[in-house]
Design a protein around this motif. Structure first.
Motif, PDB file in Angstrom:
ATOM      1  N   ILE A  51      -5.676   1.935 -13.549  1.00  0.00           N
ATOM      2  CA  ILE A  51      -4.549   1.345 -13.472  1.00  0.00           C
ATOM      3  C   ILE A  51      -4.603   0.430 -12.414  1.00  0.00           C
ATOM      4  O   ILE A  51      -4.856   0.951 -11.096  1.00  0.00           O
ATOM      5  N   ARG A  52      -4.176  -0.930 -12.478  1.00  0.00           N
ATOM      6  CA  ARG A  52      -3.997  -1.741 -11.353  1.00  0.00           C
ATOM      7  C   ARG A  52      -2.666  -2.070 -11.124  1.00  0.00           C
ATOM      8  O   ARG A  52      -1.693  -1.953 -12.029  1.00  0.00           O
ATOM      9  N   SER A  53      -2.481  -2.571  -9.902  1.00  0.00           N
ATOM     10  CA  SER A  53      -1.156  -2.849  -9.516  1.00  0.00           C
ATOM     11  C   SER A  53      -0.608  -3.997 -10.392  1.00  0.00           C
ATOM     12  O   SER A  53       0.790  -4.253 -10.519  1.00  0.00           O
ATOM     13  N   GLU A  54      -1.350  -4.849 -10.887  1.00  0.00           N
ATOM     14  CA  GLU A  54      -0.823  -5.872 -12.170  1.00  0.00           C
ATOM     15  C   GLU A  54      -0.009  -5.334 -13.192  1.00  0.00           C
ATOM     16  O   GLU A  54       0.457  -6.127 -13.838  1.00  0.00           O
ATOM     17  N   GLN A  55      -0.321  -4.108 -13.480  1.00  0.00           N
ATOM     18  CA  GLN A  55       0.155  -3.706 -14.716  1.00  0.00           C
ATOM     19  C   GLN A  55       1.781  -3.016 -14.283  1.00  0.00           C
ATOM     20  O   GLN A  55       2.411  -2.801 -15.315  1.00  0.00           O
ATOM     21  N   VAL A  56       1.992  -2.901 -13.136  1.00  0.00           N
ATOM     22  CA  VAL A  56       3.600  -2.795 -12.735  1.00  0.00           C
ATOM     23  C   VAL A  56       4.381  -4.162 -12.878  1.00  0.00           C
ATOM     24  O   VAL A  56       3.869  -5.178 -12.200  1.00  0.00           O
ATOM     25  N   ASN A  57       5.396  -4.014 -13.546  1.00  0.00           N
ATOM     26  CA  ASN A  57       6.143  -5.214 -13.650  1.00  0.00           C
ATOM     27  C   ASN A  57       6.884  -5.675 -12.428  1.00  0.00           C
ATOM     28  O   ASN A  57       7.777  -4.862 -11.809  1.00  0.00           O
ATOM     29  N   ALA A  58       6.207  -6.632 -11.575  1.00  0.00           N
ATOM     30  CA  ALA A  58       6.602  -6.813 -10.399  1.00  0.00           C
ATOM     31  C   ALA A  58       7.915  -7.449 -10.188  1.00  0.00           C
ATOM     32  O   ALA A  58       8.715  -7.417  -9.268  1.00  0.00           O
ATOM     33  N   GLY A  59       8.477  -8.110 -11.343  1.00  0.00           N
ATOM     34  CA  GLY A  59       9.730  -8.806 -11.348  1.00  0.00           C
ATOM     35  C   GLY A  59      10.881  -7.511 -11.364  1.00  0.00           C
ATOM     36  O   GLY A  59      12.102  -7.885 -11.085  1.00  0.00           O
ATOM     37  N   LYS A  60      10.562  -6.362 -12.032  1.00  0.00           N
ATOM     38  CA  LYS A  60      11.483  -5.541 -12.136  1.00  0.00           C
ATOM     39  C   LYS A  60      11.333  -4.278 -11.195  1.00  0.00           C
ATOM     40  O   LYS A  60      12.382  -3.760 -10.608  1.00  0.00           O
ATOM     41  N   TYR A  61      10.229  -4.331 -10.329  1.00  0.00           N
ATOM     42  CA  TYR A  61      10.062  -3.296  -9.354  1.00  0.00           C
ATOM     43  C   TYR A  61       9.663  -3.887  -7.877  1.00  0.00           C
ATOM     44  O   TYR A  61       8.677  -4.777  -7.957  1.00  0.00           O
ATOM     45  N   ALA A  62      10.166  -3.366  -6.823  1.00  0.00           N
ATOM     46  CA  ALA A  62       9.611  -4.048  -5.603  1.00  0.00           C
ATOM     47  C   ALA A  62       9.754  -2.771  -4.507  1.00  0.00           C
ATOM     48  O   ALA A  62      10.370  -1.883  -4.804  1.00  0.00           O
ATOM     49  N   GLY A  63       9.038  -2.809  -3.497  1.00  0.00           N
ATOM     50  CA  GLY A  63       8.843  -1.968  -2.304  1.00  0.00           C
ATOM     51  C   GLY A  63       8.595  -0.627  -2.824  1.00  0.00           C
ATOM     52  O   GLY A  63       7.578  -0.531  -3.656  1.00  0.00           O
ATOM     53  N   LYS A  64       9.312   0.281  -2.550  1.00  0.00           N
ATOM     54  CA  LYS A  64       9.076   1.887  -2.746  1.00  0.00           C
ATOM     55  C   LYS A  64       9.108   2.119  -4.280  1.00  0.00           C
ATOM     56  O   LYS A  64       8.262   2.818  -4.911  1.00  0.00           O
ATOM     57  N   ALA A  65      10.172   1.270  -4.885  1.00  0.00           N
ATOM     58  CA  ALA A  65       9.870   1.304  -6.419  1.00  0.00           C
ATOM     59  C   ALA A  65       8.807   0.889  -7.052  1.00  0.00           C
ATOM     60  O   ALA A  65       8.374   1.589  -8.132  1.00  0.00           O
ATOM     61  N   PHE A  66       8.247   0.015  -6.593  1.00  0.00           N
ATOM     62  CA  PHE A  66       6.749  -0.660  -7.077  1.00  0.00           C
ATOM     63  C   PHE A  66       5.830   0.466  -7.028  1.00  0.00           C
ATOM     64  O   PHE A  66       5.300   0.897  -7.739  1.00  0.00           O
ATOM     65  N   GLY A  67       5.495   1.179  -5.774  1.00  0.00           N
ATOM     66  CA  GLY A  67       4.721   2.278  -5.577  1.00  0.00           C
ATOM     67  C   GLY A  67       4.882   3.475  -6.431  1.00  0.00           C
ATOM     68  O   GLY A  67       4.022   3.991  -6.813  1.00  0.00           O
ATOM     69  N   GLU A  68       6.258   3.796  -6.713  1.00  0.00           N
ATOM     70  CA  GLU A  68       6.565   5.039  -7.465  1.00  0.00           C
ATOM     71  C   GLU A  68       6.183   4.455  -8.929  1.00  0.00           C
ATOM     72  O   GLU A  68       5.681   5.530  -9.475  1.00  0.00           O
TER      73      GLU A  68
END
Length: 90
Positions: A51-68
């Motif tokens: 699982i790579r960070s690129e798989q997280v929707n950066a437009g939808k998640y930021a900061g703590k929510a991105f990490g979660e």
């Protein structure tokens, strides 16, 4: 894995697993005991690394929510890998 620094640049997982194995085998009569947990944990960590960070929707998640969200994806990957591992090692 995070708490032992496995996701850091200096991956501490191997050192942690060596310490765990030494602890398990460091008792009289258990020196030659098998320690399959190393293989299992390395397999689970390998799944998490897929699982790579690129798989997280950066437009939808930021900061703590991105990490979660990244954690949630990794947990899902580990659960799937666990199911496969258990099926193959029964």
């Amino acid at each position: 894995f995070r708490s032992v620094g496995a996701f850091n640049d200096k991956n501490n997982l191997d050192e942690f697993l060596i310490a765990c194995e030494a602890d398990a085998r460091g008792r009289l009569g258990l020196e030659n005991r098998e320690y399959p947990q190393t293989h299992y944990l390395k397999s689970m960590f390998s799944a998490a690394l897929q699982i790579r960070s690129e798989q997280v929707n950066a437009g939808k998640y930021a900061g703590k929510a991105f990490g979660e969200q990244l954690d949630a994806l990794r947990i899902t990957a580990i659960k799937e890998a666990k199911d496969i591992f258990m099926a193959e090692n029964q």
